[in-house]
Design a protein around this motif. Structure first.
Motif, PDB file in Angstrom:
ATOM      1  N   GLU A  85     -26.689  84.090 -39.530  1.00 46.30           N
ATOM      2  CA  GLU A  85     -25.836  85.238 -39.835  1.00 46.30           C
ATOM      3  C   GLU A  85     -25.960  86.300 -38.750  1.00 46.30           C
ATOM      4  O   GLU A  85     -27.008  86.454 -38.132  1.00 46.30           O
ATOM      5  CB  GLU A  85     -26.225  85.825 -41.189  1.00 46.30           C
ATOM      6  N   ASN A  86     -24.882  87.053 -38.552  1.00 42.49           N
ATOM      7  CA  ASN A  86     -24.844  88.155 -37.586  1.00 42.49           C
ATOM      8  C   ASN A  86     -25.395  87.720 -36.228  1.00 42.49           C
ATOM      9  O   ASN A  86     -26.315  88.315 -35.688  1.00 42.49           O
ATOM     10  CB  ASN A  86     -25.601  89.374 -38.111  1.00 42.49           C
ATOM     11  N   VAL A  87     -24.793  86.688 -35.680  1.00 42.50           N
ATOM     12  CA  VAL A  87     -25.229  86.139 -34.401  1.00 42.50           C
ATOM     13  C   VAL A  87     -24.698  87.024 -33.276  1.00 42.50           C
ATOM     14  O   VAL A  87     -23.499  87.213 -33.143  1.00 42.50           O
ATOM     15  CB  VAL A  87     -24.733  84.684 -34.229  1.00 42.50           C
ATOM     16  N   MET A  88     -25.614  87.560 -32.493  1.00 38.56           N
ATOM     17  CA  MET A  88     -25.266  88.404 -31.347  1.00 38.56           C
ATOM     18  C   MET A  88     -25.719  87.691 -30.080  1.00 38.56           C
ATOM     19  O   MET A  88     -26.864  87.256 -29.992  1.00 38.56           O
ATOM     20  CB  MET A  88     -25.966  89.759 -31.465  1.00 38.56           C
ATOM     21  N   VAL A  89     -24.816  87.529 -29.127  1.00 38.91           N
ATOM     22  CA  VAL A  89     -25.144  86.871 -27.868  1.00 38.91           C
ATOM     23  C   VAL A  89     -24.744  87.790 -26.720  1.00 38.91           C
ATOM     24  O   VAL A  89     -23.610  88.255 -26.667  1.00 38.91           O
ATOM     25  CB  VAL A  89     -24.399  85.517 -27.722  1.00 38.91           C
ATOM     26  N   THR A  90     -25.687  88.063 -25.825  1.00 34.33           N
ATOM     27  CA  THR A  90     -25.341  88.748 -24.591  1.00 34.33           C
ATOM     28  C   THR A  90     -25.453  87.725 -23.469  1.00 34.33           C
ATOM     29  O   THR A  90     -26.368  86.901 -23.454  1.00 34.33           O
ATOM     30  CB  THR A  90     -26.253  89.954 -24.287  1.00 34.33           C
ATOM     31  N   SER A  91     -24.496  87.756 -22.565  1.00 38.62           N
ATOM     32  CA  SER A  91     -24.509  86.817 -21.449  1.00 38.62           C
ATOM     33  C   SER A  91     -24.414  87.587 -20.147  1.00 38.62           C
ATOM     34  O   SER A  91     -23.748  88.625 -20.066  1.00 38.62           O
ATOM     35  CB  SER A  91     -23.357  85.824 -21.578  1.00 38.62           C
ATOM     36  N   ARG A  92     -25.109  87.052 -19.147  1.00 40.53           N
ATOM     37  CA  ARG A  92     -25.040  87.655 -17.821  1.00 40.53           C
ATOM     38  C   ARG A  92     -25.478  86.622 -16.790  1.00 40.53           C
ATOM     39  O   ARG A  92     -26.187  85.671 -17.106  1.00 40.53           O
ATOM     40  CB  ARG A  92     -25.906  88.905 -17.711  1.00 40.53           C
ATOM     41  N   ILE A 107     -22.759  81.090 -38.469  1.00 32.87           N
ATOM     42  CA  ILE A 107     -22.596  79.700 -38.048  1.00 32.87           C
ATOM     43  C   ILE A 107     -23.271  78.850 -39.117  1.00 32.87           C
ATOM     44  O   ILE A 107     -24.488  78.939 -39.321  1.00 32.87           O
ATOM     45  CB  ILE A 107     -23.229  79.419 -36.671  1.00 32.87           C
ATOM     46  N   GLU A 108     -22.483  78.065 -39.813  1.00 35.26           N
ATOM     47  CA  GLU A 108     -23.014  77.220 -40.885  1.00 35.26           C
ATOM     48  C   GLU A 108     -23.965  76.164 -40.324  1.00 35.26           C
ATOM     49  O   GLU A 108     -23.921  75.819 -39.148  1.00 35.26           O
ATOM     50  CB  GLU A 108     -21.868  76.525 -41.629  1.00 35.26           C
ATOM     51  N   SER A 109     -24.810  75.627 -41.194  1.00 31.89           N
ATOM     52  CA  SER A 109     -25.720  74.552 -40.839  1.00 31.89           C
ATOM     53  C   SER A 109     -24.942  73.364 -40.275  1.00 31.89           C
ATOM     54  O   SER A 109     -23.920  72.966 -40.821  1.00 31.89           O
ATOM     55  CB  SER A 109     -26.496  74.115 -42.087  1.00 31.89           C
ATOM     56  N   GLY A 110     -25.423  72.829 -39.147  1.00 28.59           N
ATOM     57  CA  GLY A 110     -24.778  71.667 -38.539  1.00 28.59           C
ATOM     58  C   GLY A 110     -23.497  71.975 -37.783  1.00 28.59           C
ATOM     59  O   GLY A 110     -22.818  71.061 -37.330  1.00 28.59           O
ATOM     60  N   MET A 111     -23.163  73.235 -37.616  1.00 28.07           N
ATOM     61  CA  MET A 111     -21.919  73.624 -36.954  1.00 28.07           C
ATOM     62  C   MET A 111     -22.214  74.283 -35.601  1.00 28.07           C
ATOM     63  O   MET A 111     -23.358  74.490 -35.239  1.00 28.07           O
ATOM     64  CB  MET A 111     -21.117  74.576 -37.839  1.00 28.07           C
ATOM     65  N   TYR A 112     -21.161  74.628 -34.904  1.00 29.61           N
ATOM     66  CA  TYR A 112     -21.274  75.281 -33.604  1.00 29.61           C
ATOM     67  C   TYR A 112     -20.201  76.345 -33.488  1.00 29.61           C
ATOM     68  O   TYR A 112     -19.259  76.396 -34.271  1.00 29.61           O
ATOM     69  CB  TYR A 112     -21.151  74.261 -32.469  1.00 29.61           C
ATOM     70  N   ALA A 113     -20.356  77.198 -32.463  1.00 24.65           N
ATOM     71  CA  ALA A 113     -19.361  78.234 -32.183  1.00 24.65           C
ATOM     72  C   ALA A 113     -19.212  78.385 -30.672  1.00 24.65           C
ATOM     73  O   ALA A 113     -20.184  78.225 -29.924  1.00 24.65           O
ATOM     74  CB  ALA A 113     -19.779  79.567 -32.806  1.00 24.65           C
ATOM     75  N   LEU A 114     -18.011  78.691 -30.255  1.00 27.06           N
ATOM     76  CA  LEU A 114     -17.742  78.974 -28.849  1.00 27.06           C
ATOM     77  C   LEU A 114     -18.264  80.371 -28.518  1.00 27.06           C
ATOM     78  O   LEU A 114     -17.973  81.333 -29.236  1.00 27.06           O
ATOM     79  CB  LEU A 114     -16.240  78.901 -28.570  1.00 27.06           C
ATOM     80  N   ILE A 115     -19.037  80.467 -27.450  1.00 24.36           N
ATOM     81  CA  ILE A 115     -19.483  81.782 -26.983  1.00 24.36           C
ATOM     82  C   ILE A 115     -18.472  82.324 -25.980  1.00 24.36           C
ATOM     83  O   ILE A 115     -17.950  83.418 -26.153  1.00 24.36           O
ATOM     84  CB  ILE A 115     -20.889  81.717 -26.352  1.00 24.36           C
ATOM     85  N   GLU A 116     -18.203  81.526 -24.909  1.00 29.78           N
ATOM     86  CA  GLU A 116     -17.285  81.989 -23.881  1.00 29.78           C
ATOM     87  C   GLU A 116     -16.958  80.854 -22.923  1.00 29.78           C
ATOM     88  O   GLU A 116     -17.723  79.900 -22.803  1.00 29.78           O
ATOM     89  CB  GLU A 116     -17.905  83.147 -23.086  1.00 29.78           C
ATOM     90  N   PRO A 117     -15.849  80.956 -22.208  1.00 23.82           N
ATOM     91  CA  PRO A 117     -15.629  80.046 -21.080  1.00 23.82           C
ATOM     92  C   PRO A 117     -16.534  80.497 -19.924  1.00 23.82           C
ATOM     93  O   PRO A 117     -16.928  81.662 -19.866  1.00 23.82           O
ATOM     94  CB  PRO A 117     -14.157  80.229 -20.726  1.00 23.82           C
TER      95      PRO A 117
END
Length: 129
Positions: A37-44, A66-76
């Motif tokens: 829950e509340n997934v925060m991603v910083t990329s650099r 992100i549900e169990s066993g699932m994935y999410a797109l962060i960025e291209p």
């Protein structure tokens, strides 16, 4: 204060840089039994050439869950930054407990020779533990 927060070790969460026919993309995969829950991603991206330091803009991404066993797109991701360290700092909650980890793809590690099949994505990618 930060010293009072229990940062449990991250397990079963992975960042993957995958390639399909169109482009390279960055995903986060949840292999836990629980929802993130509340997934925060910083990329650099950061690094240096023989003559100068280079860095990209810091981007911040919020994924509600992100549900169990699932994935999410962060960025291209563009191939022009593969010569840099590509850092993904991931924070999320499971049952009110905060988890936090940096995933760093070192320079020139994002290459065709390092691709493996990623079952969840049904495509090949660079898998970071």
């Amino acid at each position: 204060m930060k010293k009072d927060i229990d940062f449990s070790p991250v397990k079963n969460v992975h960042v993957v840089i995958a390639k399909n026919d169109e482009a390279w993309k960055v995903f986060i995969i949840n292999r836990n039994q629980a929802k993130l829950e509340n997934v925060m991603v910083t990329s650099r991206g950061y690094g240096e050439t023989k003559t100068e330091k280079q860095q990209t803009t810091v981007l911040r991404h919020m994924i509600p869950y992100i549900e169990s066993g699932m994935y999410a797109l962060i960025e291209p991701i563009d191939e022009s930054v593969f010569h840099l360290n590509n850092e993904y700092w991931v924070s999320y909650f499971i049952d009110g407990q905060v988890y936090d980890k940096k995933f760093i793809f070192v320079p020139d590690s994002i290459i065709e020779e390092n691709l493996i099949f990623i079952e969840e994505l049904e495509m090949k990618g660079i898998f970071h533990d």
